[in-house]
Design an enzyme around this catalytic site. Structure first.
Site, PDB file in Angstrom:
ATOM      1  N   ARG A  31      38.067  37.217  48.742  1.00 34.27           N
ATOM      2  CA  ARG A  31      38.871  38.063  47.856  1.00 34.27           C
ATOM      3  C   ARG A  31      39.072  37.369  46.524  1.00 34.27           C
ATOM      4  NH1 ARG A  31      37.854  42.260  47.271  1.00 34.27           N
ATOM      5  NH2 ARG A  31      36.268  42.040  48.809  1.00 34.27           N
TER       6      ARG A  31
ATOM      7  N   ASN B 198      40.259  45.257  47.369  1.00 30.46           N
ATOM      8  CA  ASN B 198      41.411  44.390  47.550  1.00 30.46           C
ATOM      9  C   ASN B 198      42.580  45.126  48.156  1.00 30.46           C
ATOM     10  OD1 ASN B 198      40.480  41.912  46.800  1.00 30.46           O
ATOM     11  ND2 ASN B 198      41.141  42.065  44.647  1.00 30.46           N
TER      12      ASN B 198
ATOM     13  N   GLU C 179      36.162  46.453  43.249  1.00 31.17           N
ATOM     14  CA  GLU C 179      36.818  45.235  43.745  1.00 31.17           C
ATOM     15  C   GLU C 179      38.305  45.451  43.915  1.00 31.17           C
ATOM     16  OE1 GLU C 179      35.295  42.806  44.916  1.00 31.17           O
ATOM     17  OE2 GLU C 179      33.298  43.226  44.106  1.00 31.17           O
TER      18      GLU C 179
END
Lengths: 833, 114, 263
Positions: free
Chosen positions: A800, A756, A752
């Site tokens: 996000r 990002n 993640e």
């Protein structure tokens, strides 16, 4: 007893004697002669008996003669040097033997007793002498003496001859014969300066074999054609007795000079002949014995017989020694050839082999030797000994021999004994062997066939070495090129290898190792050994290595791979009976599948337990006809931190110990190195287990799983790359024993964070880089992900936002640092939640 | 192209979507499109996630969107996940509704018909 | 073996005096100097010795090769001179030892101050114009004579030789052994003595020498003495009244006087 007789030398009458003289028969006709003399020997009184024996008148003697005047010259000397001093010293002398010279010149053997009378002051006054006729006794004594001396001399000669014969029987070499013979003339005849000369028919010269050279002109050798007496006797083969310097002057002026120098007045020169005694014609002369006497001396017939006998004995011994020498030399040559061939075989390389040859030749066989090889652009040269010949002349002759392929065993030049031999194989001249035979050996010209044999063998050995050298270079190059290719490695595993060539100068072996990724998650490791050495083995090794790479597939697995290799080997005969240890590691599951085709079992060290040999999955060597050909494999899970060792037999097999001991030693050494860093591990094992004497190549491969303590990766800003990062991270976490739940959480959070960074930080920068650093400790896993992107409102995007939330939920701590780009630091304690 | 991650089959009236491997930002959108293409007219959809080794927020977004669309269309949907594993962890972390999740394919199939 | 044992060296006289080295001739030993040497004890350091093979010298030291010429004996003299560290030596040699002394002094002139040559002869054999006094046959006859006395000698002397090891110091036994030599060595010494020709060496001598020439010496006739005198530069010839070859025994007083006068 007193004595008168003083009166001076002018007395011509009987002197009055002081004692009560009864001039009766007793004095005058006593059974012995009576003499009274002055201390200087002048006779002053003499009795009838003495006059009768001597034939002199009284008037001839009294006052006119001294006693010594009645003696021969020899006795006079004895009288002066022995009798007179003794009489003066002791006052008396008894039983001195003289010969009285009678008036008629005949000799009368007498024995003399004398007493010296002194006056009151102790000065000598008169000598009284009794003389006994010793004719019978002396003749008996003389006979006795003569017989004894003859017996002694004869015994001495016979003894000396016997000694010589005994010595000669025990003298197998010419040198020993010389030593025995040279002692004989002294022992037998009291002769001096004996020398033994050996005739060297090959060189047509005489060489001093034994005895001092009485200051002869420089050099020990006399040409047979020389005018020197020794050479003449050797040519003519008859005994020469030179009785005097004058005689020598007449016939052998050179000898006369020598005789004057050595003080010899008689010389004997005796040929040493191999024929039978008495057979002087055609008897072969093998040497000359010469000796001298300090006085002029005639040799009696019996002495001459002994001399001749000595010559024959010595000649036969020399002949025997020569035959013995021949036989010994033949044997020595055969042994030398065999040993030289063997010695050359021990050193396979060319120049060392040439040097070995020279070491064999110098100084034993030759005083100087050199090998010149025409291989490659510059000639190879190995030489030793001295004196070194004239280089220019040598170069000429080497060129000649090389051109003609024909040996030159002598030279017309000053270096007569310098031989040059071609070293040729199949008519092609590889080089030359030049040598000068050692002193004491026959010249090269007399050893032609031996040297020819030697050159043939040497040529073959050197040609083999040259071929070997050539092949070896090719094989080494090939082997290096095959073994040098890059081995894979990533955070999930590392591979360390070691290849050690045999210490002895052997050809390359067929050992190899390999490691490659079949798929991104499947690693194959291989160690194998092809039968044989040299370029064939190296080539076959290369073929097998390539075949394994080609045949390995994600689905096949080790057993299937070996089956395919069997089929390959059926076509590539040189690979038959090659052995292979082959293992595949599933890097995602850390599962090992292995199979051994006739190869030594891999050794597995897992954290917390002793190393264990993997004894399953065994079948016969590749293409085996007798062995088990049904290929099987075995599967074992690998704990993170495991180390798997594959190796070839050179590591543990020793002639001096059993294979079991080898296995035990390896396991011990491997266990002892469990905590050692991987780099250098295999080399260390080899050094530990393979002593200085390693007669075989050694090949090792060690595979370590999950070995990095800190994972550092940098990936481009491409979502496609996140999967590979995850794969690295997964393997790394597994290798550190991180539990599944924690690992999944870390993987999720890291993915993640990277996503990002790519989607936000680098949304406008397709070339951005994301750095990931992960550290694991006993308690926790920490991940730091950095980008240098330009974030805008990261929480604005719903999706996000979910990613951030996932990160926070998956990890215990998540912090952001936006001072220079964005760094996310996340930490999660290990273990279940 | 997406065969590695997604395959389709029928299980009675339901469309069975099997996902496998790692599903993340790199492949999720494409997988999503593929599912929509196949399962567009299905009466019920079963999504088998038991073979999924990794699921990230992009995958969650995909599933989330899918569930939303089908819910709106009145098409029943069930997600089959193992009792443990990467997919379950991610979905749990995202607090997916428990009624959507099942651990067993057969049971899920039965439940869909109710 | 020590030098002292090898040559049976006896020393007497003044240790700080000029050394006189007495060498006996063929057939005898150092005892032949017993009437002469003591006369110099008050003024000189006296060194007496036996040639190897003679008297009480160590027979084991006898070596055929070394003693095949007078050079070997001359080397012995120099060995003694060096061994006893003698300088300015007055060498007194009788008969053959006279020539031995000449050879030694030719080789190392620095060590010798004077030579006294009693009955010297450089060559005993007649050679052309040179009259040595003997023909080669005479020497052979002399060897015969030695042999003739060999049996008697061995009978008479065997006990003495046997008791060699335990000879008392000086005394009667000593004179018994006088002239007692191993017959084999005696023959060899006789050969060396009488067959040597050292005439050429006379000219090399640089040391002053006294020649004592006896009357009626059959071994070294007056003509020989004259020859020696003529060929020895700086030599002094004294013709003695003493007769025979051994004035040191037969006329010690005259001998001593002649030497003292010369010294």
């Amino acid at each position: 007893m007193t004595e008168s007789g003083e009166g001076g030398p002018d007395v011509t009458q009987d002197l009055r004697v002081p004692w009560e003289e009864d001039p009766g028969d007793l004095y005058e006709h006593a059974p012995c002669g009576y003499l009274t003399t002055l201390p200087d020997g002048t006779i002053v009184k003499v009795n009838e008996t003495f006059l009768a024996w001597s034939g002199y008148e009284r008037t001839d003697l009294v006052g006119r003669r001294r006693f010594r005047d009645l003696l021969g010259a020899g006795d006079r000397i004895y009288h002066e040097t022995h009798y007179a001093p003794l009489l003066n010293m002791r006052g008396s002398v008894s039983e001195v033997a003289f010969d009285l010279i009678r008036k008629d010149g005949r000799r009368l053997p007498i024995l003399v007793n004398s007493v010296l009378g002194r006056d009151s002051s102790g000065l000598p006054r008169a000598v009284r002498t009794t003389v006994f006729n010793a004719t019978e006794r002396r003749s008996y004594e003389k006979e006795l003496l003569a017989a004894r001396r003859a017996a002694e001399a004869s015994e001495q000669r016979v003894g000396a001859l016997q000694q010589v014969v005994a010595d000669l029987a025990a003298a197998p070499t010419a040198a020993e014969v010389g030593d025995a013979v040279v002692r004989a003339p002294g022992a037998a005849f009291g002769a001096e300066g004996a020398q033994v000369w050996l005739l060297d028919a090959d060189r047509a010269q005489l060489t001093l074999l034994a005895g001092a050279d009485g200051g002869a002109p420089a050099g020990d050798d006399i040409p047979l054609a020389s005018s020197r007496p020794v050479a003449r006797v050797a040519r003519r083969g008859d005994l020469h007795v030179i009785g005097s310097v004058a005689e020598a002057e007449k016939h052998f002026p050179e000898l006369a000079e020598t005789m004057r120098r050595t003080g010899h007045r008689t010389m004997v020169l005796l040929p040493l002949t191999a024929g039978f005694a008495g057979e002087s014609v055609g008897a072969e002369v093998l040497g000359v014995l010469s000796f001298g006497f300090g006085e002029e001396r005639e040799l009696s017939d019996s002495e001459l017989r002994v001399v001749r006998l000595l010559g024959h004995q010595a000649g036969q011994a020399l002949d025997r020694a020569r035959l013995y020498d021949d036989a010994r030399r033949r044997e020595e040559r055969a042994t030398f050839l065999a040993e030289t061939t063997r010695a050359l075989d021990e050193v396979p390389r060319l120049l060392p082999r040439a040097r070995r040859l020279i070491d064999r030749l110098v100084p034993r066989m030759a005083e100087w030797a050199a090998v010149r090889l025409q291989v490659g652009p510059a000639p190879l040269l190995a030489g030793e000994g001295g004196p070194v010949p004239d280089p220019e002349r040598l170069a000429q002759r080497v060129a000649l021999v090389t051109a003609n392929n024909k040996a030159e065993l002598t030279d017309d030049g000053p270096d007569r004994d310098l031989a040059v031999l071609p070293l040729a194989v199949g008519g092609r001249v590889l080089g030359t062997l030049a040598l000068r035979m050692a002193p004491g050996r026959p010249p090269a010209s007399a050893e032609a066939s031996f040297l020819g044999d030697l050159a043939d063998r040497v040529a073959l050995a050197l040609e083999n070495a040259r071929l070997y050298e050539q092949e070896r270079a090719v094989a080494r190059t090939l082997q290096r090129s095959l073994l040098a290719s890059d081995l894979p490695g990533d955070p999930r595993f590392a591979v360390e290898t070691h290849y050690q060539a045999a210490a002895q100068d052997l050809e390359v072996g067929g050992d190899w190792f390999d490691a490659f990724l079949i798929t991104p998650d499947k690693l194959a490791v291989v160690v194998g050994d092809v039968v044989g050495r040299g370029i064939d083995a190296a080539t076959t090794m290369g073929q097998l290595r390539s075949a394994i790479r080609a045949l390995a597939s994600a689905e096949a697995g080790p057993a299937r791979l070996l089956e395919r290799l069997d089929r390959f080997v059926d076509r590539v005969e040189s690979a038959r009976m090659a052995t292979v240890a082959y293992a595949e590691v599933d890097l995602s599951s850390n599962e090992l599948t292995y199979a051994c085709a006739g190869h030594l079992p891999p050794l597995l060290a897992e954290p917390g337990s002793a190393p264990a040999y993997l004894l399953e999955g065994r079948s016969g060597a590749l293409g085996t006809l007798a062995g088990r050909r049904a290929r099987i494999e075995h599967r074992v899970p690998l704990a993170a931190g495991s180390r798997l060792l594959l190796y070839t037999d050179g590591l543990i097999e020793r002639r001096t110990r059993g294979i079991d001991a080898g296995f035990a030693m390896l396991a011990r050494a491997y266990a002892g190195r469990r905590a050692s860093p991987l780099p250098g591990l295999t080399a260390g094992l080899a050094a530990n287990l393979v002593g200085p004497e390693h007669a075989d190549d050694v090949c090792l491969l060690c595979l370590a799983l999950g070995t990095e303590d800190r994972l550092e990766r940098s990936i481009g800003a491409d979502p496609q790359l996140i999967a590979s990062l995850r794969a690295d991270l997964r393997g790394w976490l597994a290798s550190h024993g991180v539990d599944e739940q924690t690992a999944q959480a870390v993987l999720l959070a890291s993915s993640e964070a990277v996503a990002n960074a790519i989607e936000h930080g680098y949304r406008n920068d397709p070339f951005g880089i994301v750095d990931i650093t992960t550290v694991v400790s006993a308690e926790a896993v920490e991940v730091r992900i950095t980008d240098r992107g330009d974030w805008q409102n990261p929480h604005g995007d719903l999706a996000r936002g979910r990613g951030l939330r996932l990160m926070e939920q998956a990890m215990d701590e998540v912090t952001f640092d936006r001072t220079d780009g964005t760094t996310v630091t996340m930490r999660r304690a290990r273990g279940q939640r | 192209m997406t065969d590695r991650w997604v395959t389709f089959a029928s299980l009675g009236d339901a469309e069975l979507v099997r996902l496998a491997g790692e599903i993340d930002l790199s492949n999720a959108p494409e997988i999503g499109r593929e599912i929509v293409r196949h399962a567009g007219g299905a009466e019920a959809v079963l999504i088998d996630l038991t073979a999924v080794s990794f699921l990230d927020s992009a995958g969650v977004r995909l599933l989330d969107g899918l569930v939303g669309d089908l819910d709106r269309a009145g098409v029943p949907i069930k997600l089959v996940v193992g009792e443990t594993g990467a997919a379950r962890m991610t979905l749990q972390l995202c607090a997916f509704r428990e009624d959507l999740l099942s651990t067993d394919l057969d049971r899920a199939a039965k439940e869909l018909r109710i | 073996m020590s030098l002292i044992q090898k040559f049976a060296i006896n020393e007497a006289g003044r240790p700080d005096g000029q050394p006189m080295l007495f060498a006996h001739g063929f057939g005898c030993d150092q005892n032949m100097w017993r009437f002469v040497a003591p006369e110099f004890a008050g003024s000189h350091r006296l060194v007496l010795f036996d040639h190897v093979g003679a008297g009480r010298s160590d027979l084991r030291a006898y070596d055929d090769r070394r003693y095949a010429s007078l050079d070997g004996y001359a080397s012995d003299v120099l060995e003694i001179v060096h061994g006893l560290d003698l300088h300015d030596v007055i060498f007194v040699g009788h008969s053959v030892s006279a020539m031995i002394g000449v050879l030694a002094a030719v080789r190392e002139p620095d060590r010798f101050s004077k030579l006294v040559l009693v009955g010297p002869s450089p060559c005993y054999i007649d050679d052309g114009d040179y009259v040595g006094g003997f023909g080669r046959a005479d020497i052979e006859a002399m060897l015969e004579s030695l042999d003739s006395n060999y049996l008697g000698w061995s009978r008479a002397m065997a006990p003495v030789i046997a008791g060699n090891a335990e000879r008392p110091e000086l005394g009667q036994e000593l004179t018994d052994s006088f002239c007692a030599t191993d017959p084999d060595i005696a023959r060899k010494f006789a050969r060396v003595t009488f067959l040597s020709d050292n005439r050429a060496d006379l000219a090399k001598l640089r040391t002053p020498a006294l020649i004592l020439q006896c009357t009626d010496d059959v071994i070294a006739p007056s003509a020989v003495g004259a020859y020696v005198h003529e060929h020895l530069a700086g030599s002094t010839l004294v013709a003695m009244n003493a007769t025979g070859h051994c004035p040191n025994l037969s006329a010690p007083a005259e001998t001593v006087a002649a030497i003292k006068a010369y010294l």
